[in-house]
Design a protein around this motif. Structure first.
Motif, PDB file in Angstrom:
ATOM      1  N   LYS A  57       0.840  -1.209   0.000  1.00  0.00           N
ATOM      2  CA  LYS A  57       0.000   0.000   0.000  1.00  0.00           C
ATOM      3  C   LYS A  57       0.872   1.255   0.000  1.00  0.00           C
ATOM      4  O   LYS A  57       0.554   2.244  -0.642  1.00  0.00           O
ATOM      5  CB  LYS A  57      -0.897   0.008   1.235  1.00  0.00           C
ATOM      6  CG  LYS A  57      -2.169  -0.801   1.086  1.00  0.00           C
ATOM      7  CD  LYS A  57      -2.976  -0.561   2.328  1.00  0.00           C
ATOM      8  CE  LYS A  57      -4.194  -1.375   2.439  1.00  0.00           C
ATOM      9  NZ  LYS A  57      -4.858  -1.143   3.729  1.00  0.00           N
ATOM     10  N   PHE A  89      -1.320  -1.787 -10.401  1.00  0.00           N
ATOM     11  CA  PHE A  89      -1.533  -2.358  -9.067  1.00  0.00           C
ATOM     12  C   PHE A  89      -2.801  -3.189  -9.046  1.00  0.00           C
ATOM     13  O   PHE A  89      -3.862  -2.742  -9.445  1.00  0.00           O
ATOM     14  CB  PHE A  89      -1.625  -1.237  -8.022  1.00  0.00           C
ATOM     15  CG  PHE A  89      -2.055  -1.710  -6.654  1.00  0.00           C
ATOM     16  CD1 PHE A  89      -1.373  -2.737  -6.003  1.00  0.00           C
ATOM     17  CD2 PHE A  89      -3.129  -1.123  -5.993  1.00  0.00           C
ATOM     18  CE1 PHE A  89      -1.761  -3.175  -4.736  1.00  0.00           C
ATOM     19  CE2 PHE A  89      -3.523  -1.549  -4.733  1.00  0.00           C
ATOM     20  CZ  PHE A  89      -2.832  -2.573  -4.106  1.00  0.00           C
ATOM     21  N   PRO A 115      -4.932  -5.022  -6.191  1.00  0.00           N
ATOM     22  CA  PRO A 115      -5.041  -5.295  -4.759  1.00  0.00           C
ATOM     23  C   PRO A 115      -5.522  -6.720  -4.486  1.00  0.00           C
ATOM     24  O   PRO A 115      -5.992  -7.405  -5.408  1.00  0.00           O
ATOM     25  CB  PRO A 115      -6.070  -4.272  -4.292  1.00  0.00           C
ATOM     26  CG  PRO A 115      -6.861  -3.921  -5.489  1.00  0.00           C
ATOM     27  CD  PRO A 115      -6.015  -4.181  -6.695  1.00  0.00           C
ATOM     28  N   PRO A 145      -9.672  -7.762  -5.500  1.00  0.00           N
ATOM     29  CA  PRO A 145     -10.089  -6.438  -5.980  1.00  0.00           C
ATOM     30  C   PRO A 145     -11.608  -6.245  -5.981  1.00  0.00           C
ATOM     31  O   PRO A 145     -12.353  -7.166  -6.288  1.00  0.00           O
ATOM     32  CB  PRO A 145      -9.539  -6.385  -7.414  1.00  0.00           C
ATOM     33  CG  PRO A 145      -9.218  -7.780  -7.783  1.00  0.00           C
ATOM     34  CD  PRO A 145      -8.934  -8.516  -6.514  1.00  0.00           C
ATOM     35  N   ALA A 146     -12.020  -5.030  -5.590  1.00  0.00           N
ATOM     36  CA  ALA A 146     -13.457  -4.720  -5.542  1.00  0.00           C
ATOM     37  C   ALA A 146     -13.790  -3.745  -6.670  1.00  0.00           C
ATOM     38  O   ALA A 146     -13.056  -2.781  -6.894  1.00  0.00           O
ATOM     39  CB  ALA A 146     -13.795  -4.095  -4.202  1.00  0.00           C
ATOM     40  N   PHE A 147     -14.873  -4.019  -7.354  1.00  0.00           N
ATOM     41  CA  PHE A 147     -15.250  -3.215  -8.529  1.00  0.00           C
ATOM     42  C   PHE A 147     -16.621  -2.583  -8.331  1.00  0.00           C
ATOM     43  O   PHE A 147     -17.346  -2.935  -7.413  1.00  0.00           O
ATOM     44  CB  PHE A 147     -15.297  -4.117  -9.774  1.00  0.00           C
ATOM     45  CG  PHE A 147     -14.022  -4.836 -10.042  1.00  0.00           C
ATOM     46  CD1 PHE A 147     -13.015  -4.241 -10.790  1.00  0.00           C
ATOM     47  CD2 PHE A 147     -13.805  -6.111  -9.545  1.00  0.00           C
ATOM     48  CE1 PHE A 147     -11.829  -4.901 -11.035  1.00  0.00           C
ATOM     49  CE2 PHE A 147     -12.623  -6.777  -9.789  1.00  0.00           C
ATOM     50  CZ  PHE A 147     -11.633  -6.173 -10.530  1.00  0.00           C
ATOM     51  N   TYR A 148     -16.958  -1.699  -9.259  1.00  0.00           N
ATOM     52  CA  TYR A 148     -18.328  -1.171  -9.300  1.00  0.00           C
ATOM     53  C   TYR A 148     -19.185  -2.248  -9.970  1.00  0.00           C
ATOM     54  O   TYR A 148     -19.071  -2.480 -11.172  1.00  0.00           O
ATOM     55  CB  TYR A 148     -18.375   0.141 -10.080  1.00  0.00           C
ATOM     56  CG  TYR A 148     -17.493   1.207  -9.489  1.00  0.00           C
ATOM     57  CD1 TYR A 148     -17.798   1.755  -8.241  1.00  0.00           C
ATOM     58  CD2 TYR A 148     -16.360   1.660 -10.144  1.00  0.00           C
ATOM     59  CE1 TYR A 148     -16.990   2.723  -7.674  1.00  0.00           C
ATOM     60  CE2 TYR A 148     -15.541   2.625  -9.579  1.00  0.00           C
ATOM     61  CZ  TYR A 148     -15.865   3.159  -8.345  1.00  0.00           C
ATOM     62  OH  TYR A 148     -15.057   4.102  -7.780  1.00  0.00           O
ATOM     63  N   VAL A 178     -11.060   3.024 -16.260  1.00  0.00           N
ATOM     64  CA  VAL A 178      -9.637   3.010 -15.879  1.00  0.00           C
ATOM     65  C   VAL A 178      -8.788   3.637 -16.994  1.00  0.00           C
ATOM     66  O   VAL A 178      -7.896   4.441 -16.718  1.00  0.00           O
ATOM     67  CB  VAL A 178      -9.173   1.566 -15.572  1.00  0.00           C
ATOM     68  CG1 VAL A 178      -7.661   1.514 -15.358  1.00  0.00           C
ATOM     69  CG2 VAL A 178      -9.889   1.027 -14.346  1.00  0.00           C
ATOM     70  N   GLN A 184      -7.088  -4.435 -15.228  1.00  0.00           N
ATOM     71  CA  GLN A 184      -7.022  -2.994 -14.918  1.00  0.00           C
ATOM     72  C   GLN A 184      -5.603  -2.584 -14.495  1.00  0.00           C
ATOM     73  O   GLN A 184      -5.247  -1.430 -14.578  1.00  0.00           O
ATOM     74  CB  GLN A 184      -8.081  -2.594 -13.887  1.00  0.00           C
ATOM     75  CG  GLN A 184      -7.975  -3.218 -12.496  1.00  0.00           C
ATOM     76  CD  GLN A 184      -6.925  -2.595 -11.622  1.00  0.00           C
ATOM     77  OE1 GLN A 184      -6.700  -1.386 -11.685  1.00  0.00           O
ATOM     78  NE2 GLN A 184      -6.252  -3.396 -10.814  1.00  0.00           N
TER      79      GLN A 184
END
Lengths: 250, 255
Positions: free
Chosen positions: A50, A81, A83, A86-89, A101, A146
């Motif tokens: 991070k 990056f 994570p 990963p969390a998306f819309y 993006v 992404q």
């Protein structure tokens, strides 16, 4: 030439300044190499990554990536990056998310680049499906998409193989190895040691915020059965030195 | 600028999907339609009642969007960790805050537009077109207020939980509306502490009563151009100040 230089970095959070999540770590990662940051859960891997991508700031020490600060927008154009989980819309389709993006990266040939990236992560067939309908493996691949859409020079991956079935892991590994062959510097956080041996040139073992050892997987495994044995033994020895309670059976 | 628009478009896309927002819009339109019946049972005050109830319903909708949806906006991104995919990209954190504010402002304008159109249609059917101008000015004033509240809720949303952010924004809302009256009351007090304390409150909190022209509109009165321009300038200065402090906090925030 080094891409990533971490000097005496420590991290503690304002709520609990006494507890250091990352303790005085220093690392130099060569340009074009694949670096594995391995450690048990809660070792400080995610806190370190991070700081490397500018999501948080070191309490002490300095981080330079290509001689720039991690939150320098010029540098961020060259970074990727992914994570952990990963969390998306959820309301967007995979294509729409990559379009979003791409516009943050000011990518000109958006359609072409998105198609190419989706093909690379094998998601072209699902590009018009809502992200909420994606499986775990598809989400990981979209997370990777992404991260690589801007053809990054340096790529940070936080547990990219976590929670994937063997097939999914093989697919992601293939993509990582492909990026490695193109000369991308890759920093991977993981605790899946079998994959580390396969992918990484250099690894560091971290436990409770401290780097225990750094070297190539083959060198670190010397004198041990394999890297996993080296990892477990080194961590146990360090914990014994610190007077921590050891896990039964180890 | 392009990044701000990208974030704003995405925020708009996200917020218009919110079921709570759609319910609030629906409730506001129902209130406007119901005023038709309430108006019909009053004798010669029918139009005034329709206008009064309806512009209050539109105002309530705007405040609801600003406080409750605004309070969730940043926090939701932090909680769901969607920010992890945005913040490491080459975008200034300030652009994210401005984009979020513009996106939610666009949402507010959109729902305001729909409910105002319903109100104007009602008045048009009743043949009461003289109120249209004052109503539009009043809606414009309340939109300015809602933009300030959006910025206040965004600030709190970036530092605390949605519940705390809502409570704090509601407190700002009430203090902002009461501060001018309170200052006038406490100006005559002999206690220096109370008088000066009230002066601090008056100058620290936004004076939201400046945006309230609903009573005047009911009687068909309009504020002068000078007052309107002063009010716009006041909103602008306060908005820049709020953006500045939100950006300063957000820039240093660890995720």
């Amino acid at each position: 030439m080094y891409s990533i230089e971490i000097k005496n970095v420590s991290k503690s959070y304002p709520k609990d300044p006494e507890i250091q999540i990352v303790k005085n770590i220093s690392l130099s990662i060569k340009h074009g190499s694949v670096f594995g940051f391995i450690g048990p859960n809660g070792a400080g891997k995610t806190s370190t990554i991070k700081m490397l991508v500018g999501l948080s700031h070191p309490t002490e020490g300095s981080i330079k990536i290509d001689n720039k600060s991690p939150d320098d927008p010029v540098l961020q154009k060259k970074l990727g990056f992914m994570p952990e989980s990963p969390a998306f819309y959820q309301y967007l389709t995979g294509y729409e998310f990559l379009e979003f993006v791409a516009s943050l990266f000011d990518i000109k040939d958006t359609d072409e680049r998105i198609e190419k990236t989706l093909k690379e992560v094998d998601l072209l067939h699902a590009k018009d499906k809502r992200i909420r309908t994606y499986s775990k493996g598809m989400l990981q691949r979209l997370g990777l998409a992404q991260a690589i859409i801007n053809n990054p020079d340096i790529l940070f991956l936080d547990e990219p193989l976590d929670g994937l079935d063997p097939l999914g892991r093989a697919e992601i590994k293939k993509i990582i190895l492909n990026l490695k062959s193109k000369g991308t510097t890759i920093f991977i956080n993981t605790h899946i040691l079998g994959d580390v041996e396969e992918i990484c040139d250099t690894v560091s073992i971290i436990d409770k915020g401290e780097i225990l050892v750094t070297g190539s997987p083959s060198v670190l495994s010397q004198g041990y059965k394999d890297l996993e044995d080296a990892f477990v033994t080194m961590i146990q020895n360090r914990r014994k030195e610190r007077g921590d309670i050891l896990i039964e059976g180890h | 600028m392009k990044h701000i628009i990208t974030i704003a478009k995405n925020t708009l896309r996200e917020t218009i999907r919110d079921r709570v927002l759609l319910s609030a819009l629906f409730s506001s339109i129902v209130v406007i339609l119901v005023t038709l019946f309430i108006g019909s049972i009053s004798l010669d005050q029918s139009t005034r009642i329709i206008v009064n109830f309806s512009i209050t319903a539109i105002y309530a909708l705007q405040i609801f969007v600003a406080i409750f949806i605004g309070s969730m906006l940043i926090y939701k991104e932090i909680e769901r960790k969607t920010f992890y995919l945005i913040l490491p990209k080459p975008i200034h954190r300030g652009a994210i805050i401005i984009g979020k504010c513009l996106g939610l402002t666009a949402t507010t304008i959109l729902v305001t537009f729909f409910s105002t159109v319903v109100l104007l249609l009602v008045l048009f059917i009743k043949g009461e077109t003289s109120y249209i101008g004052p109503i539009l000015v009043s809606v414009f004033y309340s939109t300015l207020e809602s933009i300030l509240l959006i910025l206040i809720s965004l600030f709190f949303s970036s530092v605390t939980s949605p519940i705390m952010a809502s409570v704090a924004t509601i407190a700002f809302f009430f203090i902002g509306h009461a501060s001018s009256i309170m200052q006038r009351i406490f100006m005559t007090t002999e206690s220096v502490i109370l008088r000066e304390g009230m002066r601090v409150v008056y100058y620290t909190f936004p004076n939201l009563e400046k945006f309230n022209i609903r009573n005047e509109v009911v009687y068909g009165a309009l504020p002068s151009l000078t007052i309107t321009l002063t009010t716009i300038a006041y909103a602008l200065v306060y908005a820049v100040f709020l953006l500045f402090i939100t950006n300063a906090v957000f820039k240093k925030k660890d995720f």
